[in-house]
Motif scaffolding. Sequence first.
Motif, mmCIF file in Angstrom:
data_model
loop_
_atom_site.group_PDB
_atom_site.id
_atom_site.type_symbol
_atom_site.label_atom_id
_atom_site.label_comp_id
_atom_site.label_asym_id
_atom_site.label_seq_id
_atom_site.Cartn_x
_atom_site.Cartn_y
_atom_site.Cartn_z
ATOM 1 N N ARG A 139 -6.623 48.739 46.814
ATOM 2 C CA ARG A 139 -7.015 50.152 46.853
ATOM 3 C C ARG A 139 -7.530 50.640 45.504
ATOM 4 N NH1 ARG A 139 -1.940 52.423 50.508
ATOM 5 N NH2 ARG A 139 -2.950 52.139 52.540
ATOM 6 N N ASN A 140 -6.873 50.222 44.438
ATOM 7 C CA ASN A 140 -7.221 50.762 43.127
ATOM 8 C C ASN A 140 -8.276 49.965 42.390
ATOM 9 O OD1 ASN A 140 -5.184 53.087 42.490
ATOM 10 N ND2 ASN A 140 -3.972 51.499 43.447
ATOM 11 N N GLN A 143 -11.342 48.484 45.692
ATOM 12 C CA GLN A 143 -12.012 49.641 46.259
ATOM 13 C C GLN A 143 -12.619 49.273 47.618
ATOM 14 O OE1 GLN A 143 -14.384 51.692 43.267
ATOM 15 N NE2 GLN A 143 -12.889 51.231 41.679
ATOM 16 N N ASP A 144 -13.834 49.709 47.918
ATOM 17 C CA ASP A 144 -14.445 49.423 49.217
ATOM 18 C C ASP A 144 -15.204 48.104 49.231
ATOM 19 O OD1 ASP A 144 -13.641 51.806 50.474
ATOM 20 O OD2 ASP A 144 -15.306 52.905 49.573
ATOM 21 N N THR A 373 -9.540 50.883 35.674
ATOM 22 C CA THR A 373 -10.606 51.009 36.665
ATOM 23 C C THR A 373 -11.789 50.144 36.221
ATOM 24 O OG1 THR A 373 -11.547 52.893 35.500
ATOM 25 C CG2 THR A 373 -9.928 53.371 37.230
#
Length: 393
Positions: A139-140, A143-144, A373
């Motif tokens: 998720r972090n 991502q997609d 990130t």
Amino acid sequence: MSHLTRRGVLGGLSGAAILYGAGARAQTAKLPANPVTLNIIDVAGNLQLTQVAIERFARENPKLVSRLTFSRAPSPELPGKLKAQQDANKVDIDLVLTGPGAMSDGIQQGLWVDVWKSHAASLPKPEDTYHEQALMMQRNFGQDQGVAVVYSPSGPLFEYMPDKVKSVPKTAADLLAWVKANPKRFTYARPVNSGPGWTFLMGMPYILGDKDPKDPMNGWDKTWSYLKELGTGIDYYPAGTGATMKELGEGTRDMIVTTCGWDINPRALGIVPKEANVFALDGTRWIPDTQFMCIPKGVPDEKIAVLLSLMSFMLKPEQQAVTYDKGYFYPGPAVKGVTLAMAPEESRAVLQEYGRPSYDELITKLPTETPLTPERLVAAFRRWDQEIGSAVK
């Protein structure tokens, strides 16, 4: 972590249509009328963990896959190569197996298909599939665009030869003092191309108590100062982790940065002596590593349909159990409920002999932090190259 393989250092599916989103306009990616060739590139050493399962998928699905080609490349080279192919509308890479480096660059440059957004119905639900820590990374960090396929709590850890290091550092200050007192006997690899390197880079702000461990540009004053000072006792930073292991094994280094997998696997392969030991500094938190499967933009729809089924296949417990391997990415599995008892006999034997019971204790004891990130990780890599790596030739 994007690191080179240890080996490189030394010598069915239903016929239903799959929806594919391309930009704002969704298209239908149909299964191919004839089997396709899949060109897979590995920039993370991932094939050591997954090639057996990928080849099994091809054997079990001859109507989908006619041939597999595998290639390997250093992580920093991949984004530029892929961007050039996309600009020329001649993408010949169908699947990328990557760690944080190339995946982060790819997210920033818009290189990947957003599979979890455009193709969610063709993939298993993440919350039903991944264990808690891998789901956090998906998720972090994924991502997609990346599909997490293996997981390790990683590091940072330090590996040393007990006959050479009599006083094992306990704190960051101890480590700095040891390195300055023993010049050229410690090193770590360039973070952008090294799992141990990037976990060390992201782990030090927590160990040093920096202002904001999530902000390498404005919150790492202590870390950047520490790494510069540490560099006064380092003669060079190898391009990849494998070189540091080789030097430790040959006796030209007494201490290096490592991770769970980079500790276990080189000892199992005989690159590093079995008696090498590890330690963690006071204040250490796990900076987990996850490797992902990514589909570059520009891959034909019919291949995307096949790749989506390959991705789903790779997340099945039977295929995940193979990722225990020889401790390469310890433990390895990213999905729920996959235990060592399910792994191949060879994996169980290696981990019985070369694994460390202390790891299970540390995995439970030490807190786990989300890595930077992608955009901040890229910024940290760039700043390290400019301020730390460039200062040592």
